[in-house]
Scaffold this motif. Structure first.
Motif, PDB file in Angstrom:
ATOM      1  N   UNK A   1       0.854  -1.191   0.000  1.00  0.00           N
ATOM      2  CA  UNK A   1       0.000   0.000   0.000  1.00  0.00           C
ATOM      3  C   UNK A   1       0.887   1.236   0.000  1.00  0.00           C
ATOM      4  N   UNK A   2       0.621   2.138  -0.934  1.00  0.00           N
ATOM      5  CA  UNK A   2       1.417   3.356  -1.092  1.00  0.00           C
ATOM      6  C   UNK A   2       0.529   4.585  -0.877  1.00  0.00           C
ATOM      7  N   UNK A   3       0.890   5.404   0.077  1.00  0.00           N
ATOM      8  CA  UNK A   3       0.270   6.731   0.221  1.00  0.00           C
ATOM      9  C   UNK A   3      -1.241   6.713   0.449  1.00  0.00           C
ATOM     10  N   UNK A   4      -1.811   5.599   0.907  1.00  0.00           N
ATOM     11  CA  UNK A   4      -3.251   5.484   1.215  1.00  0.00           C
ATOM     12  C   UNK A   4      -4.149   5.662  -0.020  1.00  0.00           C
ATOM     13  N   UNK A   5      -3.576   5.737  -1.189  1.00  0.00           N
ATOM     14  CA  UNK A   5      -4.390   5.894  -2.413  1.00  0.00           C
ATOM     15  C   UNK A   5      -3.965   4.927  -3.498  1.00  0.00           C
ATOM     16  N   UNK A   6      -3.044   4.043  -3.197  1.00  0.00           N
ATOM     17  CA  UNK A   6      -2.486   3.185  -4.245  1.00  0.00           C
ATOM     18  C   UNK A   6      -2.034   1.851  -3.672  1.00  0.00           C
ATOM     19  N   UNK A   7      -2.317   0.792  -4.427  1.00  0.00           N
ATOM     20  CA  UNK A   7      -1.813  -0.543  -4.096  1.00  0.00           C
ATOM     21  C   UNK A   7      -0.949  -1.019  -5.258  1.00  0.00           C
ATOM     22  N   UNK A   8       0.200  -1.587  -4.940  1.00  0.00           N
ATOM     23  CA  UNK A   8       1.049  -2.193  -5.963  1.00  0.00           C
ATOM     24  C   UNK A   8       1.040  -3.704  -5.754  1.00  0.00           C
ATOM     25  N   UNK A   9       0.483  -4.408  -6.725  1.00  0.00           N
ATOM     26  CA  UNK A   9       0.326  -5.863  -6.664  1.00  0.00           C
ATOM     27  C   UNK A   9       1.391  -6.511  -7.543  1.00  0.00           C
ATOM     28  N   UNK A  10       2.161  -7.427  -6.961  1.00  0.00           N
ATOM     29  CA  UNK A  10       3.283  -8.035  -7.675  1.00  0.00           C
ATOM     30  C   UNK A  10       2.942  -9.402  -8.255  1.00  0.00           C
ATOM     31  N   UNK A  11       1.720  -9.862  -8.054  1.00  0.00           N
ATOM     32  CA  UNK A  11       1.226 -11.115  -8.643  1.00  0.00           C
ATOM     33  C   UNK A  11       0.167 -10.803  -9.702  1.00  0.00           C
ATOM     34  N   UNK A  12      -0.188 -11.848 -10.468  1.00  0.00           N
ATOM     35  CA  UNK A  12      -1.341 -11.773 -11.382  1.00  0.00           C
ATOM     36  C   UNK A  12      -1.224 -10.610 -12.388  1.00  0.00           C
ATOM     37  N   UNK A  13      -0.044 -10.460 -12.945  1.00  0.00           N
ATOM     38  CA  UNK A  13       0.196  -9.361 -13.887  1.00  0.00           C
ATOM     39  C   UNK A  13      -0.632  -9.491 -15.156  1.00  0.00           C
ATOM     40  N   UNK A  14      -1.101 -10.703 -15.455  1.00  0.00           N
ATOM     41  CA  UNK A  14      -1.897 -10.909 -16.671  1.00  0.00           C
ATOM     42  C   UNK A  14      -3.398 -10.763 -16.416  1.00  0.00           C
ATOM     43  N   UNK A  15      -3.758 -10.443 -15.176  1.00  0.00           N
ATOM     44  CA  UNK A  15      -5.187 -10.457 -14.813  1.00  0.00           C
ATOM     45  C   UNK A  15      -5.734  -9.079 -14.452  1.00  0.00           C
ATOM     46  N   UNK A  16      -5.248  -8.050 -15.108  1.00  0.00           N
ATOM     47  CA  UNK A  16      -5.711  -6.698 -14.793  1.00  0.00           C
ATOM     48  C   UNK A  16      -7.226  -6.570 -14.953  1.00  0.00           C
ATOM     49  N   UNK A  17      -7.758  -7.091 -16.080  1.00  0.00           N
ATOM     50  CA  UNK A  17      -9.202  -6.980 -16.337  1.00  0.00           C
ATOM     51  C   UNK A  17     -10.012  -7.704 -15.265  1.00  0.00           C
ATOM     52  N   UNK A  18      -9.537  -8.885 -14.863  1.00  0.00           N
ATOM     53  CA  UNK A  18     -10.235  -9.665 -13.842  1.00  0.00           C
ATOM     54  C   UNK A  18     -10.215  -8.940 -12.491  1.00  0.00           C
ATOM     55  N   UNK A  19      -9.072  -8.379 -12.144  1.00  0.00           N
ATOM     56  CA  UNK A  19      -8.960  -7.635 -10.883  1.00  0.00           C
ATOM     57  C   UNK A  19      -9.917  -6.446 -10.881  1.00  0.00           C
ATOM     58  N   UNK A  20      -9.950  -5.724 -11.992  1.00  0.00           N
ATOM     59  CA  UNK A  20     -10.822  -4.557 -12.110  1.00  0.00           C
ATOM     60  C   UNK A  20     -12.294  -4.964 -11.984  1.00  0.00           C
ATOM     61  N   UNK A  21     -12.654  -6.078 -12.625  1.00  0.00           N
ATOM     62  CA  UNK A  21     -14.031  -6.567 -12.587  1.00  0.00           C
ATOM     63  C   UNK A  21     -14.453  -6.923 -11.166  1.00  0.00           C
ATOM     64  N   UNK A  22     -13.573  -7.594 -10.422  1.00  0.00           N
ATOM     65  CA  UNK A  22     -13.896  -7.995  -9.047  1.00  0.00           C
ATOM     66  C   UNK A  22     -14.032  -6.770  -8.149  1.00  0.00           C
ATOM     67  N   UNK A  23     -13.157  -5.805  -8.347  1.00  0.00           N
ATOM     68  CA  UNK A  23     -13.232  -4.580  -7.540  1.00  0.00           C
ATOM     69  C   UNK A  23     -14.559  -3.857  -7.784  1.00  0.00           C
ATOM     70  N   UNK A  24     -14.938  -3.727  -9.033  1.00  0.00           N
ATOM     71  CA  UNK A  24     -16.181  -3.030  -9.373  1.00  0.00           C
ATOM     72  C   UNK A  24     -17.400  -3.792  -8.854  1.00  0.00           C
ATOM     73  N   UNK A  25     -17.337  -5.134  -8.932  1.00  0.00           N
ATOM     74  CA  UNK A  25     -18.450  -5.958  -8.464  1.00  0.00           C
ATOM     75  C   UNK A  25     -18.655  -5.846  -6.959  1.00  0.00           C
ATOM     76  N   UNK A  26     -17.604  -5.431  -6.263  1.00  0.00           N
ATOM     77  CA  UNK A  26     -17.684  -5.295  -4.804  1.00  0.00           C
ATOM     78  C   UNK A  26     -17.689  -3.825  -4.368  1.00  0.00           C
ATOM     79  N   UNK A  27     -18.089  -2.970  -5.317  1.00  0.00           N
ATOM     80  CA  UNK A  27     -18.287  -1.541  -5.031  1.00  0.00           C
ATOM     81  C   UNK A  27     -17.024  -0.821  -4.558  1.00  0.00           C
ATOM     82  N   UNK A  28     -15.863  -1.282  -5.052  1.00  0.00           N
ATOM     83  CA  UNK A  28     -14.613  -0.559  -4.802  1.00  0.00           C
ATOM     84  C   UNK A  28     -14.367   0.352  -6.004  1.00  0.00           C
TER      85      UNK A  28
END
Length: 306
Positions: A252-279
């Motif tokens: 977690x960087x600066x309370x406004x950013x997360x840097x994820x070092x896994x799942x580099x090929x799954x950006x779309x999936x990560x975004x979809x899950x975040x949106x589905x959970x109202x993030x």
């Protein structure tokens, strides 16, 4: 076991109410080129002056070549360029070094010629110091530091103010000293990208405090590729990463950013899950952290901890 050249234990230096060096712990092994990184006034010079006894410590301790008590003998194995020696403008490079060689008890002129060759100034040995470029002056300073065959040299900002050619000349000189002469080196700078090209170990310092101490391999890992997730709901996003992707390999960087070092090929999936959970995601993309950004992030984190 690799020999320890310098080790500090909670080394502290205070000037009245100002703490210039705050419980600093570093370990330098034989063969290292150890890069000390910090902004101007961060405590780099204070640390160097303290371990060379140019200034007295306030607290803590340090050892040179395994000894805390026989520092007089250990100091004979050290060369340093912290405050530039007073070279004389009307004397040549050879004459300037001869002046200091006499003070050091060195009577063999061949030793002077050897160090001039080592720093690639032999052809200019009869040139007056006042006619030297800044880079040549810095290399003559390094020649002074290695005049009496040290095992360990300490250099404070030797590339400061140099142009790219001058920086490369210093870099090549230091590599030669380390690889051919087997000299361990402690070098400070505020330019991480330049030290990265020669150092094998890095220590980040700010406001007298050691922020991070890591090898080049560890630094490469810290600056490796990642997915940057921009959101004001970092705690909720972090919980989702752990729950849905079974990973804690993020920062977690600066309370406004997360840097994820896994799942580099799954950006779309990560975004979809975040949106589905109202993030609410304001940005998500693949990135690598530059050395400068990494340095800045360490300083920001250090400020928050104070």
């Amino acid at each position: 076991m690799q020999e320890i050249v310098l080790q500090t234990n909670n080394l502290t230096k205070k000037y009245k109410n100002f703490v210039a060096l705050d419980h600093a712990n570093i370990t330098i092994h034989k063969g290292d080129i150890y890069g000390l990184i910090g902004r101007n006034g961060a405590g780099k010079t204070t640390l160097m002056k303290t371990v060379t006894t140019l200034t007295n410590k306030t607290g803590g301790s340090f050892s040179l070549f395994g000894s805390e008590e026989e520092l007089t003998e250990s100091k004979r194995r050290i060369g340093c360029l912290i405050e530039s020696p007073a070279f004389f403008g009307n004397l040549t490079a050879f004459q300037n070094l001869k002046y200091y060689a006499i003070q050091k008890g060195i009577v063999n002129d061949q030793q002077i010629e050897k160090v001039l060759k080592t720093v690639d100034l032999y052809k200019e040995k009869n040139k007056k110091f006042k006619n030297f470029s800044l880079g040549m002056k810095q290399r003559l300073g390094i020649a002074f530091a290695i005049l009496d065959h040290p095992d360990f040299i300490i250099l404070d900002e030797p590339i400061n103010g140099l142009d790219p050619i001058g920086i490369k000349e210093i870099r090549d000189t230091l590599k030669k000293l380390n690889e051919e002469e087997k000299i361990t080196i402690l070098i400070s700078s505020h330019i991480l990208s330049e030290l990265y090209l020669i150092a094998n170990h890095f220590c980040f310092i700010d406001k007298g405090r050691i922020l991070k101490d890591l090898s080049k391999e560890e630094l490469d890992l810290e600056c490796s590729k990642c997915i940057v997730i921009k959101t004001k709901e970092v705690k909720k996003a972090a919980v989702l990463l752990e729950k849905e992707f079974k990973t804690t390999n993020y920062k977690v960087i600066d309370h406004t950013e997360i840097r994820l070092y896994d799942f580099l090929e799954d950006i779309a999936k990560i975004n979809k899950i975040m949106l589905a959970n109202d993030v609410e995601i304001t940005g998500i993309f693949e990135s690598g952290i530059s050395l400068e950004d990494y340095f800045d992030s360490l300083i920001r984190e250090g400020v928050k901890e104070c």
